[in-house]
Design a protein around this motif. Structure first.
Motif, PDB file in Angstrom:
ATOM      1  N   GLU A   1       0.833  -1.211   0.000  1.00 52.75           N
ATOM      2  CA  GLU A   1       0.000   0.000   0.000  1.00 52.75           C
ATOM      3  C   GLU A   1       0.861   1.252   0.000  1.00 52.75           C
ATOM      4  OE1 GLU A   1      -3.341   2.301  -0.163  1.00 52.75           O
ATOM      5  OE2 GLU A   1      -3.161   0.097  -0.346  1.00 52.75           O
ATOM      6  N   GLU A   2       1.931   1.238   0.780  1.00 55.95           N
ATOM      7  CA  GLU A   2       2.836   2.379   0.807  1.00 55.95           C
ATOM      8  C   GLU A   2       3.532   2.543  -0.533  1.00 55.95           C
ATOM      9  OE1 GLU A   2       4.917   5.673   2.170  1.00 55.95           O
ATOM     10  OE2 GLU A   2       3.143   4.637   2.978  1.00 55.95           O
ATOM     11  N   LEU A   3       3.891   1.432  -1.166  1.00 55.77           N
ATOM     12  CA  LEU A   3       4.569   1.499  -2.463  1.00 55.77           C
ATOM     13  C   LEU A   3       3.641   2.055  -3.537  1.00 55.77           C
ATOM     14  CD1 LEU A   3       7.126   0.829  -4.078  1.00 55.77           C
ATOM     15  CD2 LEU A   3       6.195  -1.458  -4.445  1.00 55.77           C
ATOM     16  N   ARG A   4       2.386   1.632  -3.525  1.00 55.25           N
ATOM     17  CA  ARG A   4       1.439   2.140  -4.519  1.00 55.25           C
ATOM     18  C   ARG A   4       1.208   3.645  -4.333  1.00 55.25           C
ATOM     19  NH1 ARG A   4      -1.112  -2.940  -4.103  1.00 55.25           N
ATOM     20  NH2 ARG A   4      -2.374  -2.229  -2.311  1.00 55.25           N
ATOM     21  N   ARG A   5       1.157   4.082  -3.106  1.00 51.27           N
ATOM     22  CA  ARG A   5       0.963   5.495  -2.863  1.00 51.27           C
ATOM     23  C   ARG A   5       2.113   6.324  -3.418  1.00 51.27           C
ATOM     24  NH1 ARG A   5       2.479   9.274   0.545  1.00 51.27           N
ATOM     25  NH2 ARG A   5       3.873   7.832   1.627  1.00 51.27           N
ATOM     26  N   ARG A   6       3.350   5.847  -3.226  1.00 51.26           N
ATOM     27  CA  ARG A   6       4.508   6.583  -3.718  1.00 51.26           C
ATOM     28  C   ARG A   6       4.576   6.532  -5.240  1.00 51.26           C
ATOM     29  NH1 ARG A   6       9.734   4.527  -0.681  1.00 51.26           N
ATOM     30  NH2 ARG A   6      10.600   6.124  -2.090  1.00 51.26           N
ATOM     31  N   ASN A   7       4.223   5.386  -5.812  1.00 53.31           N
ATOM     32  CA  ASN A   7       4.267   5.271  -7.279  1.00 53.31           C
ATOM     33  C   ASN A   7       3.187   6.137  -7.952  1.00 53.31           C
ATOM     34  OD1 ASN A   7       6.397   3.521  -7.162  1.00 53.31           O
ATOM     35  ND2 ASN A   7       5.118   1.662  -7.230  1.00 53.31           N
ATOM     36  N   ALA A   8       2.081   6.280  -7.271  1.00 55.81           N
ATOM     37  CA  ALA A   8       1.026   7.134  -7.843  1.00 55.81           C
ATOM     38  C   ALA A   8       1.481   8.574  -7.926  1.00 55.81           C
ATOM     39  CB  ALA A   8      -0.242   7.020  -7.008  1.00 55.81           C
ATOM     40  N   LEU A   9       2.292   8.963  -6.964  1.00 54.26           N
ATOM     41  CA  LEU A   9       2.794  10.329  -6.993  1.00 54.26           C
ATOM     42  C   LEU A   9       3.790  10.504  -8.127  1.00 54.26           C
ATOM     43  CD1 LEU A   9       3.278  10.975  -3.146  1.00 54.26           C
ATOM     44  CD2 LEU A   9       1.410  11.763  -4.629  1.00 54.26           C
ATOM     45  N   ARG A  10       4.547   9.501  -8.443  1.00 54.91           N
ATOM     46  CA  ARG A  10       5.555   9.617  -9.493  1.00 54.91           C
ATOM     47  C   ARG A  10       4.932   9.532 -10.880  1.00 54.91           C
ATOM     48  NH1 ARG A  10       9.661  11.820  -6.741  1.00 54.91           N
ATOM     49  NH2 ARG A  10      10.062  10.628  -4.824  1.00 54.91           N
ATOM     50  N   GLY A  11       3.897   8.725 -11.026  1.00 54.16           N
ATOM     51  CA  GLY A  11       3.231   8.649 -12.329  1.00 54.16           C
ATOM     52  C   GLY A  11       3.984   7.872 -13.366  1.00 54.16           C
ATOM     53  N   LYS A  12       4.848   6.985 -12.972  1.00 50.02           N
ATOM     54  CA  LYS A  12       5.651   6.266 -13.959  1.00 50.02           C
ATOM     55  C   LYS A  12       5.476   4.731 -13.861  1.00 50.02           C
ATOM     56  CE  LYS A  12       9.284   9.762 -13.865  1.00 50.02           C
ATOM     57  NZ  LYS A  12      10.718  10.014 -13.668  1.00 50.02           N
ATOM     58  N   THR A  13       4.633   4.290 -13.023  1.00 47.44           N
ATOM     59  CA  THR A  13       4.592   2.857 -12.736  1.00 47.44           C
ATOM     60  C   THR A  13       4.003   2.047 -13.894  1.00 47.44           C
ATOM     61  OG1 THR A  13       4.337   3.392 -10.416  1.00 47.44           O
ATOM     62  CG2 THR A  13       3.771   1.138 -11.085  1.00 47.44           C
ATOM     63  N   ASN A  14       2.933   2.575 -14.536  1.00 41.86           N
ATOM     64  CA  ASN A  14       2.221   1.766 -15.526  1.00 41.86           C
ATOM     65  C   ASN A  14       3.099   1.393 -16.710  1.00 41.86           C
ATOM     66  OD1 ASN A  14      -0.046   1.878 -13.964  1.00 41.86           O
ATOM     67  ND2 ASN A  14      -0.826   3.741 -14.952  1.00 41.86           N
ATOM     68  N   ASN A  15       3.839   2.364 -17.248  1.00 43.96           N
ATOM     69  CA  ASN A  15       4.650   2.075 -18.419  1.00 43.96           C
ATOM     70  C   ASN A  15       5.738   1.042 -18.114  1.00 43.96           C
ATOM     71  OD1 ASN A  15       3.168   3.954 -19.845  1.00 43.96           O
ATOM     72  ND2 ASN A  15       4.567   5.646 -19.330  1.00 43.96           N
ATOM     73  N   ILE A  16       6.361   1.185 -16.948  1.00 45.11           N
ATOM     74  CA  ILE A  16       7.436   0.256 -16.615  1.00 45.11           C
ATOM     75  C   ILE A  16       6.893  -1.141 -16.383  1.00 45.11           C
ATOM     76  CG2 ILE A  16       9.246  -0.217 -14.929  1.00 45.11           C
ATOM     77  CD1 ILE A  16       9.431   2.775 -14.456  1.00 45.11           C
ATOM     78  N   SER A  17       5.737  -1.242 -15.732  1.00 46.29           N
ATOM     79  CA  SER A  17       5.164  -2.564 -15.461  1.00 46.29           C
ATOM     80  C   SER A  17       4.788  -3.246 -16.757  1.00 46.29           C
ATOM     81  CB  SER A  17       3.929  -2.421 -14.563  1.00 46.29           C
ATOM     82  OG  SER A  17       4.297  -1.811 -13.339  1.00 46.29           O
ATOM     83  N   THR A  18       4.246  -2.478 -17.734  1.00 47.10           N
ATOM     84  CA  THR A  18       3.873  -3.073 -19.007  1.00 47.10           C
ATOM     85  C   THR A  18       5.084  -3.590 -19.751  1.00 47.10           C
ATOM     86  OG1 THR A  18       2.037  -1.527 -19.104  1.00 47.10           O
ATOM     87  CG2 THR A  18       2.644  -2.641 -21.152  1.00 47.10           C
ATOM     88  N   ALA A  19       6.197  -2.893 -19.641  1.00 53.61           N
ATOM     89  CA  ALA A  19       7.402  -3.327 -20.342  1.00 53.61           C
ATOM     90  C   ALA A  19       7.955  -4.626 -19.780  1.00 53.61           C
ATOM     91  CB  ALA A  19       8.475  -2.231 -20.269  1.00 53.61           C
ATOM     92  N   ILE A  20       7.750  -4.832 -18.514  1.00 55.61           N
ATOM     93  CA  ILE A  20       8.348  -6.017 -17.889  1.00 55.61           C
ATOM     94  C   ILE A  20       7.450  -7.236 -17.996  1.00 55.61           C
ATOM     95  CG2 ILE A  20       9.143  -6.931 -15.668  1.00 55.61           C
ATOM     96  CD1 ILE A  20      10.021  -4.193 -14.934  1.00 55.61           C
ATOM     97  N   THR A  21       6.139  -7.024 -18.147  1.00 56.80           N
ATOM     98  CA  THR A  21       5.201  -8.147 -18.081  1.00 56.80           C
ATOM     99  C   THR A  21       5.459  -9.167 -19.172  1.00 56.80           C
ATOM    100  OG1 THR A  21       3.525  -6.695 -17.155  1.00 56.80           O
ATOM    101  CG2 THR A  21       2.770  -8.783 -18.132  1.00 56.80           C
ATOM    102  N   GLY A  22       5.660  -8.735 -20.414  1.00 64.16           N
ATOM    103  CA  GLY A  22       5.849  -9.673 -21.505  1.00 64.16           C
ATOM    104  C   GLY A  22       7.094 -10.517 -21.352  1.00 64.16           C
ATOM    105  N   THR A  23       8.150  -9.948 -20.852  1.00 62.16           N
ATOM    106  CA  THR A  23       9.403 -10.690 -20.712  1.00 62.16           C
ATOM    107  C   THR A  23       9.281 -11.832 -19.726  1.00 62.16           C
ATOM    108  OG1 THR A  23      10.581  -8.653 -21.179  1.00 62.16           O
ATOM    109  CG2 THR A  23      11.852 -10.451 -20.211  1.00 62.16           C
ATOM    110  N   ASP A  24       8.689 -11.545 -18.594  1.00 67.42           N
ATOM    111  CA  ASP A  24       8.602 -12.582 -17.560  1.00 67.42           C
ATOM    112  C   ASP A  24       7.689 -13.719 -17.992  1.00 67.42           C
ATOM    113  OD1 ASP A  24       8.818 -10.259 -14.792  1.00 67.42           O
ATOM    114  OD2 ASP A  24      10.372 -11.328 -15.922  1.00 67.42           O
TER     115      ASP A  24
END
Length: 995
Positions: free
Chosen positions: A930-953
């Motif tokens: 929950e704390e991590l999601r709150r900090r990532n929401a402030l940065r606004g960069k989480t979605n793009n990075i997560s999408t890039a990693i999903t296909g590889t794994d």
């Protein structure tokens, strides 16, 4: 992305060393526990599921254990009440257990696994070294701190998860004791002692009811701690240790003398050169300073005998000798003493129940561990207490090992020995031999105790051990079947045979009658009764063998060892005389003495290879010095052997040729005595003895016998008997007249046996039928079986007048056959068995069953017949048939498949503790998420990075075909990937902040 890159990223995300601080501590990341869980899942879903070593090989290359796991465990303060730090330490152990698990291979192992196997074994040795050699045992103390949390909970309140934690940590101790157990034995013992792991084993085994599922694991730990260590080494004093060191130095000096005896020097190249050209134009050249005198002998010594190569069995010697330090001996001595006092009986009782019930946790290999550890502690029982002074020096605390002296345990030992011999499982059979030898030795020591109770118990146990004739036959069969097993197996076999023969001889000599249960084939009889029910028909078909008690003869049993194969087994053992101890050499001499002197099978040892070996041993004063205690006994036997051989060679010249070949049973008597054995003209089997109904007069007795012979139409025997009595009358009358003429008294009866003093009177017949009748129809057993004519001997008390009276009675009853009112002559005769060849049977008379169906016979020896109520009854059993090679292979395959199923179930237990089952860890994880999601929401960069990693794994999972996994496993994997995506996002976000 390949597997190495993925695992490398996860390992790097656990944490790292903080070089900015002075002491350079290891700092954990916020998602360290999640990374540990992901690594554990990869080990389970890739290595375990697909039977590969890839994940653990990658972890070994990344030095996960050395750089991360040990750093986490060594820096932990051991406070198990802190849930977060305790859970991270447990996550480290959940990875460490599969990484140290024994690497198992078989014929189906892939080539990639064989290539990675050496590196993984070296990695496991490094793991063990880092654990036991860590400063102040910080790693082991952290492991025990993890264990304290479930142990602090009472047994009734422990959950499955608590029991799983105890199980995986116990497996970790097992793995550490097994890795490199020969080279690092001393270090393992010292580390386990200083960290109180040995105390934990003793405590857990003493209350094994709380850890019943772990009894086999404790057995494995003890086995790998004591394997190859002789108990006498542990309990020797410092002075004995010094003597042992001096002996080792003398052995080393003697071996150097042996090697330098025929070695070359720089001066041997000078002197004479001799060349010999053979008939096929081959040239042999030797040089030396003494070539003129011993040139041909040196030429012969350079020849090498190339024996045909024989395929050796790859048998693991379970009793390889291991040397440990003095401190390790002290530690092991204390552990053995404490373990026997409180934990031996509870543990072995639990193991015995598991073995009898064939529990899934009890594998085939555990039977080997069970009997080996049993033999070790039985020997320690005698050695751990000092020998007491006085007549009775065998008073030991036999109750400490009562669990392995129980009748159930002895029956299981005998059963396992038979099964191992039938299936050719030689390591298991060797362990059984070691245990059986120590059991007999312990019982013998118990029989010499000063307490009458122990003496009676030992007598009863020996009676039960020797009662089964099949066990005694197994000993002979094993000794004959030895081929190419290991030297440890040969040592255990020869020791077992020697101890068994010695104890069996003492026990049988102390008993007036000793009976054994024998299986014999039932004679085929015609089934004339057509009204037999179907159940009786089936019973008759199956009961083709019966069990029967018979009198045991030790001399006859000892004669069964007079076989070429038995001699070859002990001869193979004697070929290693330079490495044998004096006790082992005396063991061989004792066996040869039984064959050569006691059984008088001298021809069996008249072989050229035996003569050459004896001659080489006698001349080898370097490898077998005069100071050896067995030297005198060997020389005494060798002198007797040579004297007998010389005499037989002079008497039987054909023996010169027979020295080169194995002996045939048909010619052994001739080679030893120089003549063929005398042929026995008597019938092969003697008939039963007869006795008359008591109360008859002498005249009535003769009438009964004559009437029976007349009814059986044997009047010609009566006529020949009258003729024989007439001849005896004439000889008796002439002798009495000669006695009167010399005015001398008649000599006593025993002097009639001397043919030079007085004539011997026997009733002899002219026909073969009469001589056979003399053997078959008798009223008295001969005193000496070698003189079957004894009952027909006429003593001096029978005068001419008595013989004349007997002749008149015989003539009268023959001419006028007697008549019996209300009965027959046959009814007045009673058959009885000869001597004590067989037990008395309740079926001696025709109406015995109707008179007394519950007739109980009192045995001659109550100790021999202890606990046997039906000794006099014949019991049908099923036939014991030989196992064919096809059936042997089939049974082995079935057993291997069963073992694989058990092992797969045991392997899964090392992953039994799941991280997601911890509610405290889950709460902490979700709070961090929950704390991590709150900090990532402030940065606004989480979605793009997560999408890039999903296909590889997910492409990585597709490469390992994990899409076919179970739904639960895929859910766990997906959860791990989501955590990993958020974790990598956090790392990238932090890096962007720094920029």
């Amino acid at each position: 992305m390949d597997l190495f890159t993925t695992v490398q990223g996860t390992v790097a995300a656990i944490g790292s060393i903080d070089y900015s601080q002075k002491d350079e501590p290891y700092v954990l990341s916020e998602d360290a526990l999640t990374c540990l869980k992901d690594i554990k899942r990869w080990l389970r879903l890739i290595d375990e599921k697909y039977d590969t070593f890839e994940v653990r090989y990658v972890l070994a290359k990344l030095c996960l254990v050395k750089k991360d796991l040990f750093s986490i465990l060594s820096s932990w303060d051991g406070n198990f009440r802190n849930p977060k730090s305790w859970r991270i330490a447990l996550g480290c152990l959940e990875i460490l257990v599969p990484l140290t698990w024994p690497l198992e291979t078989d014929e189906n192992t892939s080539r990639e696994n064989w290539e990675m196997l050496p590196n993984l074994k070296q990695a496991q040795e490094d793991y063990k070294t880092l654990i036991i050699d860590h400063p102040k045992n910080r790693v082991i103390k952290s492991i025990l701190a993890v264990l304290l949390r479930p142990l602090s909970t009472s047994y009734e309140k422990r959950t499955d998860r608590d029991n799983g934690i105890i199980r995986i940590i116990t497996y970790l101790f097992r793995n550490l004791s097994r890795i490199d157990e020969i080279k690092s034995r001393s270090e393992t013992l010292l580390s386990f002692s200083s960290s109180h792991i040995l105390d934990f084993i003793v405590t857990a085994c003493s209350s094994i009811a709380e850890f019943q599922e772990l009894d086999v694991v404790f057995l494995e730990i003890i086995y790998y701690l004591i394997r190859g260590i002789a108990p006498k080494v542990i309990f020797t004093s410092e002075e004995s240790a010094k003597n042992q060191l001096n002996k080792l130095l003398q052995d080393e000096l003697r071996s150097k003398r042996i090697n330098s005896k025929n070695s070359t020097t720089r001066h041997t190249r000078f002197g004479t050169m001799t060349s010999i050209v053979s008939s096929d134009n081959r040239r042999y050249t030797v040089t030396g300073q003494n070539m003129q005198g011993t040139g041909l002998e040196k030429l012969d010594s350079t020849k090498k005998y190339r024996r045909a190569k024989r395929k050796k069995n790859n048998v693991d010697d379970i009793d390889k000798s291991v040397q440990i330090s003095a401190d390790a001996k002290t530690v092991l001595r204390g552990f053995v003493t404490t373990f026997m006092d409180s934990s031996f009986n509870p543990l072995f009782e639990s193991l015995l129940r598991a073995m009898e019930r064939e529990e899934p946790r009890f594998l085939e290999i555990h039977r080997l561990y069970y009997f080996y550890v049993q033999s070790f502690f039985l020997e320690c029982l005698i050695l751990k207490d000092p020998v007491k002074s006085g007549v009775y020096s065998n008073d030991y605390a036999y109750g400490l090992v009562a669990s392995v002296l129980d009748p159930r345990a002895l029956i299981m030992l005998q059963r396992v020995l038979r099964e191992a011999f039938e299936l050719r499982q030689w390591p298991l059979f060797q362990a059984g031999l070691l245990a059986f030898t120590k059991v007999i030795t312990t019982i013998h020591s118990m029989s010499l105790s000063s307490e009458k109770e122990f003496q009676d118990i030992a007598d009863n146990m020996l009676s039960n051990l020797f009662y089964e004739e099949s066990n005694l036959e197994l000993v002979v069969s094993v000794l004959k079947s030895y081929r190419l097993q290991s030297f440890g197996f040969l040592n255990a076999l020869t020791e077992f045979v020697t101890v068994l023969l010695k104890e069996l001889e003492l026990f049988s000599s102390a008993k007036q009658y000793l009976y054994v249960k024998r299986r014999r084939k039932k004679q085929n009889r015609e089934k004339s009764n057509l009204d037999i029910v179907e159940e009786e028909k089936l019973e008759i078909e199956q009961a083709d063998t019966i069990e029967q008690d018979r009198l045991f003869s030790f001399n006859a049993y000892e004669a069964r060892f007079c076989h070429e194969a038995c001699v070859n087994t002990f001869l193979t053992f004697l070929y290693h005389y330079r490495e044998l101890s004096p006790v082992q050499i005396l063991r061989v001499i004792t066996f040869f003495h039984r064959i050569f002197v006691r059984q008088k099978c001298q021809v069996l040892l008249y072989r050229l290879d035996i003569l050459r070996l004896f001659d080489r041993i006698s001349d080898d004063y370097v490898g077998f010095p005069r100071s050896n205690p067995a030297r005198q006994e060997f020389e005494a036997f060798y002198r007797y052997y040579a004297k007998k051989l010389t005499d037989n060679l002079m008497r039987v010249p054909a023996l010169y040729t027979e020295l080169l070949f194995p002996k045939i049973s048909g010619t052994m008597y001739y080679l030893q005595h120089g003549e063929d054995p005398a042929k026995d003209n008597h019938v092969s089997r003697r008939g039963a003895l007869y006795e008359l109904v008591p109360g008859l007069t002498y005249e009535q007795q003769i009438a009964v016998c004559v009437a029976v012979l007349i009814n059986e139409q044997k009047t010609e025997l009566l006529d020949e008997l009258k003729t024989s009595i007439g001849i005896a009358m004439n000889e008796r009358k002439a002798w009495e007249q000669r006695i009167l003429a010399l005015n001398t008294e008649a000599p006593p009866d025993d002097e009639f046996r001397d043919p030079l003093a007085v004539p011997v009177f026997y009733l002899k017949g002219e026909t073969e039928a009469f001589r056979n009748a003399q053997l078959k129809d008798e009223f008295q057993e001969p005193i000496d079986p070698r003189h079957p004519e004894d009952p027909w001997f006429l003593p001096s008390s029978i005068t001419y007048e008595k013989l004349s009276e007997y002749s008149q009675l015989l003539k009268r009853f023959t001419e006028q056959p007697p008549v019996f009112e209300g009965t027959t002559a046959e009814a007045l005769l009673i058959k009885k068995p000869r001597g004590h060849v067989r037990l008395p049977s309740p079926d001696n008379s025709e109406d015995s069953d109707s008179e007394d169906e519950n007739n109980e016979f009192e045995p001659d020896d109550p100790i021999t017949f202890a606990n046997r109520k039906q000794t006099l009854k014949l019991k049908p059993v099923k036939r014991r048939r030989e196992i064919s090679e096809e059936e042997l292979v089939k049974r082995k395959e079935q057993k291997e498949n069963k073992e694989k199923e058990k092992k797969s179930a045991i392997k899964s237990s090392k992953f039994v503790v799941d991280s997601d089952d911890d509610p405290e860890a889950d709460a902490a994880f979700f709070a961090a998420e929950e704390e991590l999601r709150r900090r990532n929401a402030l940065r606004g960069k989480t979605n793009n990075i997560s999408t890039a990693i999903t296909g590889t794994d997910f492409s990585l999972l597709d490469s390992y075909s994990l899409d076919n996994a179970s739904s639960d496993e895929m859910n766990d994997e997906t959860l791990g990937l989501s955590r990993k995506r958020s974790r990598v996002s956090k790392i990238i976000v932090d890096e962007s902040d720094e920029e």
